[in-house]
Write an enzyme that holds these catalytic residues in place. Structure first.
Site, PDB file in Angstrom:
ATOM      1  N   TYR A 143     -20.102   0.727  89.653  1.00 39.46           N
ATOM      2  CA  TYR A 143     -20.619   1.102  90.965  1.00 39.46           C
ATOM      3  C   TYR A 143     -19.507   1.564  91.912  1.00 39.46           C
ATOM      4  CZ  TYR A 143     -25.035  -1.110  89.604  1.00 39.46           C
ATOM      5  OH  TYR A 143     -26.197  -1.452  88.956  1.00 39.46           O
ATOM      6  N   LYS A 194     -20.915  -5.420  76.590  1.00 35.57           N
ATOM      7  CA  LYS A 194     -21.198  -4.618  75.403  1.00 35.57           C
ATOM      8  C   LYS A 194     -19.850  -4.370  74.722  1.00 35.57           C
ATOM      9  CE  LYS A 194     -24.549  -2.409  74.457  1.00 35.57           C
ATOM     10  NZ  LYS A 194     -25.448  -2.646  73.296  1.00 35.57           N
ATOM     11  N   ASP A 227     -27.766  -6.318  75.889  1.00 31.62           N
ATOM     12  CA  ASP A 227     -29.133  -5.959  75.478  1.00 31.62           C
ATOM     13  C   ASP A 227     -29.821  -7.137  74.799  1.00 31.62           C
ATOM     14  OD1 ASP A 227     -27.196  -5.618  73.532  1.00 31.62           O
ATOM     15  OD2 ASP A 227     -28.099  -3.847  72.623  1.00 31.62           O
ATOM     16  N   ASP A 251     -26.517  -6.922  87.588  1.00 36.22           N
ATOM     17  CA  ASP A 251     -27.576  -6.386  88.433  1.00 36.22           C
ATOM     18  C   ASP A 251     -28.899  -6.357  87.666  1.00 36.22           C
ATOM     19  OD1 ASP A 251     -28.978  -5.090  90.380  1.00 36.22           O
ATOM     20  OD2 ASP A 251     -27.872  -3.203  90.275  1.00 36.22           O
ATOM     21  N   ASP A 255     -32.222  -9.156  87.895  1.00 35.56           N
ATOM     22  CA  ASP A 255     -33.582  -8.738  88.239  1.00 35.56           C
ATOM     23  C   ASP A 255     -34.571  -9.188  87.169  1.00 35.56           C
ATOM     24  OD1 ASP A 255     -32.822  -7.513  90.579  1.00 35.56           O
ATOM     25  OD2 ASP A 255     -33.982  -5.694  90.194  1.00 35.56           O
TER      26      ASP A 255
END
Ligand code: NAD
Length: 371
Positions: A143, A194, A227, A251, A255
């Site tokens: 970000y 990852k 994942d 993030d 959620d």
């Protein structure tokens, strides 16, 4: 009588000011009944600040935030400002505060309350008892990384790019926050990345492992691909205690963890800076994870509990008032067990109420518990 604590309140836009009014009731109650006084100031942020000062986060707001012991933030944004250029939008308000105050560790609890177990989209037996804390790195990674942009290539086609970059010190400091938290909970950290396909992910896994080995050998560390973590959150969420992730994965996964609990209107968060070695203080900002909900703003129906629970986190993390934080959290749980619901968490057989009735009910419950 405890010393006064400096609190900056930033209601922001949309439902922000509406739900903040209910926190004010709780603060009044704490001052009257628990002898905790706050020196409170209000400030402007988001669209409200754009209208008044021409900036989503004026310098004066940043200065006030730096001088405060803690910041209670509402929410920013709304359709009125949607057409502004990207670098002038209300949402820049929260990004600037995070950056200027060095708020690098975002803590998002996902707790499934017994009274709301049926509000989850997953089966009750999968989510009952879920109590997860997601720790998301919030000032680095993709970000903020450079280079970033959209460029037009010689053939006229556009190419968009971002950079996911982490210094090992950035990883180490947020890892310590996660391990410290785990020690106060169930002593387990699941670190997600990852590492199989990303270089910054390889470094993330290595540094978190080194910190655990050297400083937290008593805390269990599990490494998991992001994942897989998303899948496990939906199938076996109770295995998790603290989940640690970078800005992007934190993030998304927070959620997802939030969705397990059934409503955005219930979920608080904290974002913490580094502890100052001289004063022992740290900058901290507390906010609900929901946005300004323009679709219901002004209707008096927003759920104030996420904002109230953000204040409970503030009591615990900025002022070490654990007993008062627990009192407030218990009051919220009891109000829900008693059958009151705002529209977002409405269930058959429950009593539907608006924002202020819900706020009043929490204060009444506090009264009963303290009697
Ligand atoms: P949102 O969280 O504002 O709303 C999503 C949905 O949840 C809406 O239907 C809304 O009515 C409902 N909802 C949210 N909070 C609720 C509450 N307390 N009680 C009852 N229902 C609630 O997300 P969005 O619609 O994607 O974004 C709206 C605006 O908020 C945008 O401008 C966005 O950029 C901004 N936003 C700000 C923040 C922040 O201030 N930190 C965070 C997220 C979004």
């Amino acid at each position: 009588m405890a010393a006064n604590k400096k609190l900056l309140i930033l209601p922001g836009d949309g439902i922000g000011p509406e739900v903040m009014r209910e926190v004010r009731r709780v603060i009044d109650w704490m001052s009257r009944r628990r002898a905790i006084s706050f020196d409170m100031e209000e400030g402007l942020v988001g669209g409200a600040a754009i209208e008044a000062e021409g900036s989503p986060c004026p310098d004066v707001t940043v200065e006030k935030a730096k001088a405060a012991d803690a910041v209670l933030f509402g929410s920013v944004g709304g359709p009125r400002w949607d057409s502004l250029p990207f670098d002038q939008r209300p949402e820049l308000g929260i990004l600037r505060l995070r950056k200027d105050l060095g708020l690098f560790a975002n803590l998002r609890p996902a707790l499934v309350l017994d009274a709301l177990v049926d509000a989850s989209s997953l089966k009750a037996d999968i989510v009952r008892g879920v109590d997860i804390m997601v720790v998301r790195e919030s000032t680095g990674g993709v970000y903020f990384g450079e280079p970033r942009g959209v460029e037009t290539l010689p053939d006229g086609k556009r190419r968009g790019f971002d950079t996911d970059v982490y210094h090992e010190d950035e990883i180490a400091r947020v890892a310590r926050v996660a391990f410290d938290l785990a020690r106060k909970r169930r002593n387990k950290v699941t670190s997600v990345e990852k590492a199989n396909v990303m270089q910054s992910g390889r470094l993330w896994r290595a540094v978190v492992g080194e910190i655990q080995k050297a400083e937290y050998p008593d805390v269990e560390l599990e490494n998991m691909y992001a994942d897989n973590c998303a899948m496990q959150l939906c199938s076996r969420p109770k295995q998790f205690d603290v989940i640690l992730g970078n800005n992007l994965f934190g993030d998304v996964l927070s959620d997802l963890a939030a969705a397990l609990t059934g409503s955005l209107g219930m979920l608080p968060s904290a974002t913490l800076g580094a502890v100052d070695p001289v004063t022992g203080k740290r900058h901290a900002l507390y906010e609900p994870i929901h946005g300004s909900a323009p679709d219901i703003a002004g209707k008096g129906i927003a759920n104030p509990l996420a904002q109230i629970l953000s204040f409970a986190m503030l009591l615990r993390w900025s002022f070490a008032l654990d007993e008062d934080a627990t009192l407030l959290e218990t009051a919220v749980a009891k109000v829900l067990s008693g059958g009151l619901r705002t529209a977002d968490i409405m269930q058959p057989g429950m009593a539907r109420v608006g924002t202020s009735v819900m706020g009043e009910a929490v204060v009444r419950e506090l009264d009963k518990m303290a009697a």
